[in-house]
Each structure stands twice: as C-alpha cells, then as structure tokens.
Write an enzyme that holds these catalytic residues in place. Structure first.
Site, PDB file in Angstrom:
ATOM      1  N   HIS A 165      54.723  42.034   9.807  1.00  0.00           N
ATOM      2  CA  HIS A 165      54.712  42.378  11.235  1.00  0.00           C
ATOM      3  C   HIS A 165      55.119  43.827  11.504  1.00  0.00           C
ATOM      4  O   HIS A 165      54.747  44.398  12.525  1.00  0.00           O
ATOM      5  CB  HIS A 165      55.585  41.398  12.039  1.00  0.00           C
ATOM      6  CG  HIS A 165      57.047  41.713  12.012  1.00  0.00           C
ATOM      7  ND1 HIS A 165      57.858  41.358  10.964  1.00  0.00           N
ATOM      8  CD2 HIS A 165      57.834  42.373  12.902  1.00  0.00           C
ATOM      9  CE1 HIS A 165      59.086  41.766  11.207  1.00  0.00           C
ATOM     10  NE2 HIS A 165      59.113  42.385  12.381  1.00  0.00           N
ATOM     11  N   ASP A 166      55.872  44.445  10.605  1.00  0.00           N
ATOM     12  CA  ASP A 166      56.302  45.836  10.803  1.00  0.00           C
ATOM     13  C   ASP A 166      55.593  46.798   9.853  1.00  0.00           C
ATOM     14  O   ASP A 166      56.076  47.909   9.620  1.00  0.00           O
ATOM     15  CB  ASP A 166      57.822  45.957  10.586  1.00  0.00           C
ATOM     16  CG  ASP A 166      58.605  45.734  11.872  1.00  0.00           C
ATOM     17  OD1 ASP A 166      57.992  45.819  12.957  1.00  0.00           O
ATOM     18  OD2 ASP A 166      59.821  45.483  11.780  1.00  0.00           O
ATOM     19  N   LYS A 170      55.199  50.650  10.192  1.00  0.00           N
ATOM     20  CA  LYS A 170      56.269  51.615   9.927  1.00  0.00           C
ATOM     21  C   LYS A 170      55.984  52.473   8.700  1.00  0.00           C
ATOM     22  O   LYS A 170      56.564  53.551   8.556  1.00  0.00           O
ATOM     23  CB  LYS A 170      57.597  50.877   9.695  1.00  0.00           C
ATOM     24  CG  LYS A 170      58.264  50.353  10.936  1.00  0.00           C
ATOM     25  CD  LYS A 170      59.598  49.742  10.537  1.00  0.00           C
ATOM     26  CE  LYS A 170      60.345  49.185  11.737  1.00  0.00           C
ATOM     27  NZ  LYS A 170      61.619  48.589  11.313  1.00  0.00           N
TER      28      LYS A 170
END
Length: 200
Positions: free
Chosen positions: A185-186, A189
C-alpha cells in the site's frame, strides 16, 4: 474409473521422506489399513525400487462356483519425476479371476506420469509464489527502513486489515490478496526523495 478400485489413495513425499495424503477415494477395511496408509511392506518396496508392485490376494468366490479362484489385485505404483520418486498410488481392484495385464500396467504408468507432472507443476508454482511474496516483503521492509517514523507500519496494517476482514466474514482464500495489498500500500514511497519523506 479404468480399474474400478474399491478404494484408492495418492500420496506425495515431503523432503523428510514422509508420505502425505494428497487425495483418496473410498475407505479400506480393517485388514487394508496399513496398505491404505502407505506403511506396509508392499508400499515400501514400491518406493524403494521405483517399480510397480502388484499382489494378488485370494478372496472367497461367490456363487455359482464357490471353489473358483478369485483374486483382488492390490497395486502400489510409485510416482516419479525425472527418475526421482515423488509420490505413491495405492489401490485395490475388485476381485476378478485374471491378473492385471500389460495394458493395465501401461495405463497405470501413464496415469502415474500425469500425476507426477501435476505434482511437480504445483511444487514449482508454490516455490514461485513463495519467492514472489518474499520479494514483496523485502520491498516493504526496505520502505519501512527508509522511513523511521513508520517502522513496522506495514505489519500493523496487515494485522488490522485481517481483523477487519474476519469481522466482515471474508473467506480465508481471499486473505492472501488482502495481505499483498497491505504490504504494497505504501509502495509509492520508493520514488519519493528522502528530503520529502523524512521532513518534519
């Protein structure tokens, strides 16, 4: 269907040499329990020699001639992949006067080869899936390591999402996709400069 067995069982072999039941049909009688479990001398012989082993067991004949010789064929056929035994098929055919013929054994050999290919494909798929998940976890760990303020964040998201999914009544087979989404989900980054990611 080809042999009309009273019962049959297919075993795979784990790395430690332990037989694991992959599939079975029917239930054996008390006298057949060891053979059904793959722990009898016939099964061990088939595994050790990588050759089919057939024993004919005399059974009481039915009318009209109760003295006629009728035999049940008990078969142990190893499943091989690239000359390595990876499994075992055990079954017992219904009583009949004649033994299994070469055509029967050829059919059984073809079936065994197909089972071996299917088991190997599943093993390769599982290995690939495991490698893929390991890679995804490594990516997530790299992200967590870059951003000290959210260390272990991914693990917490996974645990919370799983708890919510259970509360919502999700099926167990949907959870791997949920975990994958949580882990990734990240992922954005990874392209964000540290000066932005770690600013106050």
């Amino acid at each position: 269907a080809e042999f009309g067995p009273e019962w049959s069982v297919v075993y795979g072999i784990q790395k430690e040499g332990v037989l694991v039941r992959e599939a079975s049909r029917g239930e054996p009688g008390e006298l057949d329990a060891d053979f059904f479990a793959g722990g009898d001398a016939q099964s061990l012989e088939a595994l050790a020699t990588a050759e089919v082993v057939v024993h004919r067991l005399r059974v009481p004949a039915s009318a009209p001639d109760p003295h006629a010789a009728v035999f049940a064929n008990r078969v142990s056929h190893p499943i091989t992949v690239r000359n390595q035994v990876v499994g075992l098929i055990n079954f017992q055919c219904p009583p009949r006067p004649e033994p299994l013929n070469p055509g029967d054994l050829k059919t059984l050999s073809i079936l065994s080869n197909q089972l071996g290919a299917a088991m190997e494909n599943r093993r390769l798929f599982d290995t690939l899936q495991s490698s893929y998940l390991d890679m995804v976890h490594a990516l997530a760990s790299a992200l967590d390591a870059r951003d000290r303020t959210t260390r272990d964040h991914t693990d917490r998201v996974c645990h919370l999402a799983e708890a919510i999914a259970h509360e919502m009544g999700w099926a167990q087979d949907k959870l791997p996709e949920l975990w994958l989404g949580c882990i990734l989900h990240d992922i954005g980054k990874i392209g964000v400069p540290d000066t932005i990611l770690q600013k106050q």
